[in-house]
Design an enzyme around this catalytic site. Structure first.
Site, short mmCIF file in Angstrom:
data_model
loop_
_atom_site.label_atom_id
_atom_site.label_comp_id
_atom_site.label_asym_id
_atom_site.label_seq_id
_atom_site.Cartn_x
_atom_site.Cartn_y
_atom_site.Cartn_z
N THR A 41 -34.28 -2.34 -2.28
CA THR A 41 -33.22 -2.44 -3.28
C THR A 41 -32.04 -3.28 -2.79
OG1 THR A 41 -32.49 -0.28 -2.50
CG2 THR A 41 -33.75 -0.31 -4.53
N HIS A 46 -30.00 0.40 5.37
CA HIS A 46 -28.73 1.00 5.75
C HIS A 46 -29.01 2.26 6.57
CE1 HIS A 46 -29.37 3.94 2.57
NE2 HIS A 46 -29.51 2.95 1.70
N HIS A 49 -31.78 4.82 6.01
CA HIS A 49 -33.18 4.55 6.38
C HIS A 49 -33.44 4.79 7.86
CE1 HIS A 49 -32.49 1.68 2.92
NE2 HIS A 49 -33.54 2.33 2.50
N LYS A 83 -31.21 10.49 -7.85
CA LYS A 83 -30.30 9.64 -8.62
C LYS A 83 -29.96 10.31 -9.95
CE LYS A 83 -30.35 6.36 -5.66
NZ LYS A 83 -29.16 6.11 -4.88
N ARG A 87 -31.71 3.19 -11.94
CA ARG A 87 -31.43 2.07 -11.05
C ARG A 87 -31.42 0.76 -11.85
NH1 ARG A 87 -32.13 2.95 -5.45
NH2 ARG A 87 -33.21 4.85 -4.90
N GLN A 172 -46.31 6.10 -6.82
CA GLN A 172 -46.23 6.47 -5.40
C GLN A 172 -47.48 7.23 -4.97
OE1 GLN A 172 -42.40 7.74 -3.92
NE2 GLN A 172 -43.33 8.83 -2.21
N ASP A 193 -36.03 14.11 -0.05
CA ASP A 193 -35.91 13.90 -1.49
C ASP A 193 -37.22 13.37 -2.10
OD1 ASP A 193 -35.66 11.49 -0.16
OD2 ASP A 193 -34.06 10.71 -1.42
N LYS A 228 -23.72 13.27 2.75
CA LYS A 228 -24.49 12.19 3.35
C LYS A 228 -23.61 11.36 4.28
CE LYS A 228 -28.38 11.13 0.33
NZ LYS A 228 -29.02 10.11 -0.51
N LYS A 231 -21.35 6.48 4.94
CA LYS A 231 -20.43 5.86 3.97
C LYS A 231 -19.16 5.45 4.70
CE LYS A 231 -22.67 6.23 0.06
NZ LYS A 231 -23.18 5.02 -0.56
N THR A 232 -18.69 4.23 4.43
CA THR A 232 -17.46 3.75 5.04
C THR A 232 -16.50 3.33 3.93
OG1 THR A 232 -18.10 1.42 5.10
CG2 THR A 232 -18.86 2.79 6.92
#
Length: 406
Positions: A41, A46, A49, A83, A87, A172, A193, A228, A231-232
């Protein structure tokens, strides 16, 4: 040598699995081919993963064969798991570009030489499917009633779940079947998830092939409050140095909460468990030593030892009272850019994600220039700000950037 199952349990990877004793025995006695899926995506992986790749790396080190499945086909639909909104759709060209970028990042963790691991793209089989055949051959084995009880769909039913996304579980599950038929893949690993999707794939193999298939999920990377990590202020913590500099990456791990250090050392480094326990037994300010090891080891894995050393030196020179700022991330501007507001310079240099974020920082006293708080939204730079050849900007408590005039 310890069974990889015991290593994974000790380091805290395993969250759920389909057959506890059977999987443990299988991993001890056989060489297992397993897969993990990554949806392309973005053109970089990031930190979310990261655990999945470490999971793969531990398995490969124990002699098992990973298949990294890049979801070039499933990305055309989008995974609804975790989600609340649908998406965005991506073009085939964007997906192909993202796949190529992700492959390069994976090679830092996984040895793909001599068939020790395989990278496949599910676009190779999904995009060629005949819909009627697929529904007859695969769809017949899926119960809609059962699918609607899956957590990934339950969340979306409140807002509305499109039929497009409803197909994701079938796709999947079909991936697992194809990999089982082509490569003898008997196990799927993934984030927790994905549990419902993984069970669907194992069940499809049992129905179509009359074979046993297995699934193991790993814990998601969350902090002690259950939020989670990764995140910045600028968004996600990317593994691509162009998106998140090695220095920023290092600083993120150097500043994790005391309660999260042990979990991160276990999951995101190969530091032996004896050493992890020693480091995490430190108390008070001594826990900073554990954070330094964490930051260095994680940065070394992603960006290499040289970049990790540079980031470490930059951090120590800033916070240890040194004066060597050569490795601090730098934004180059022209003389003409002095006409711009400081926040515009920082947005153009990708130090800030937006002008709105810059305004918020200033209002909250979170932006400094040469150790002086910036109070004006329209603050501009002058020659006086470059007395040492650079202007030093601090964002938040510990994020530094140099601005130099080229």
């Amino acid at each position: 040598m310890a069974n990889v199952y015991d290593i994974l349990v000790e380091r805290g990877y395993i969250k759920q699995l389909t057959h506890d004793n059977e999987i443990k025995e299988l991993l001890e006695k056989d060489k297992v081919t397993f897969y993990i899926g990554f949806d392309p995506t973005a053109d970089s992986l990031h930190v979310g993963h990261f655990i999945a790749m470490m999971f793969m790396a531990h398995m490969q080190r124990a002699g098992h064969r990973p298949i990294a499945l890049i979801g070039g086909g499933t990305a055309m639909i989008g995974d609804p798991s975790g989600k609340t909104d649908m998406r965005k759709m991506m073009t085939e060209e964007t997906i192909a570009h993202n796949v190529a970028c992700i492959k390069k990042q994976m090679e830092k963790f996984i040895d793909f030489s001599d068939d020790k691991a395989i990278i496949v793209n599910n676009a190779d089989w999904l995009l060629k499917l005949n819909y009627v055949e697929f529904i007859r051959e695969i769809g017949v084995h899926f119960s809609v009633n059962k699918m609607l009880t899956a957590e990934c769909f339950k969340q979306r039913l409140e807002k509305g779940l499109s039929f497009l996304e409803f197909n994701y579980m079938l796709m999947q599950g079909y991936d697992f079947l194809v990999l089982n038929q082509k490569y003898g893949c008997t196990m799927q690993l993934g984030g927790d998830d994905q549990w419902s999707n993984m069970l669907a794939g194992a069940d499809l193999i049992r129905r179509k092939e009359q074979k046993q298939a297995y699934a193991m999920t790993c814990t998601l990377l969350t902090n002690s409050e259950g939020k989670k990590m990764g995140k910045t202020e600028n968004g996600a913590l990317w593994l691509d140095a162009e998106k998140t500099t090695p220095y920023e990456f290092y600083q993120y791990w150097r500043n994790v909460g005391d309660a999260d250090v042990e979990k991160c050392l276990k999951l995101l480094t190969f530091v032996p468990m004896d050493e992890v326990r020693k480091l995490c037994a430190l108390e008070g300010s001594a826990i900073n030593e554990a954070k330094k090891v964490l930051a260095f080891e994680v940065t070394k894995l992603i960006h290499g030892e040289d970049e990790a050393k540079k980031a470490q030196q930059a951090a120590e020179s800033l916070f240890g009272g040194g004066c060597d700022l050569s490795n601090v991330p730098t934004v180059e501007i022209s003389k003409k850019d002095l006409e711009l507001a400081l926040i515009d310079i920082l947005v153009n240099g990708k130090v800030l994600p937006s002008k709105g974020e810059g305004r918020r920082l200033i209002q909250q006293n979170g932006l400094s220039l040469n150790d002086v708080k910036v109070t004006e939204i329209g603050k501009t730079l002058t020659d006086e700000d470059f007395k040492d050849g650079y202007a030093l900007v601090k964002r938040g408590k510990k994020n530094y950037h140099k601005i130099i005039i080229k």
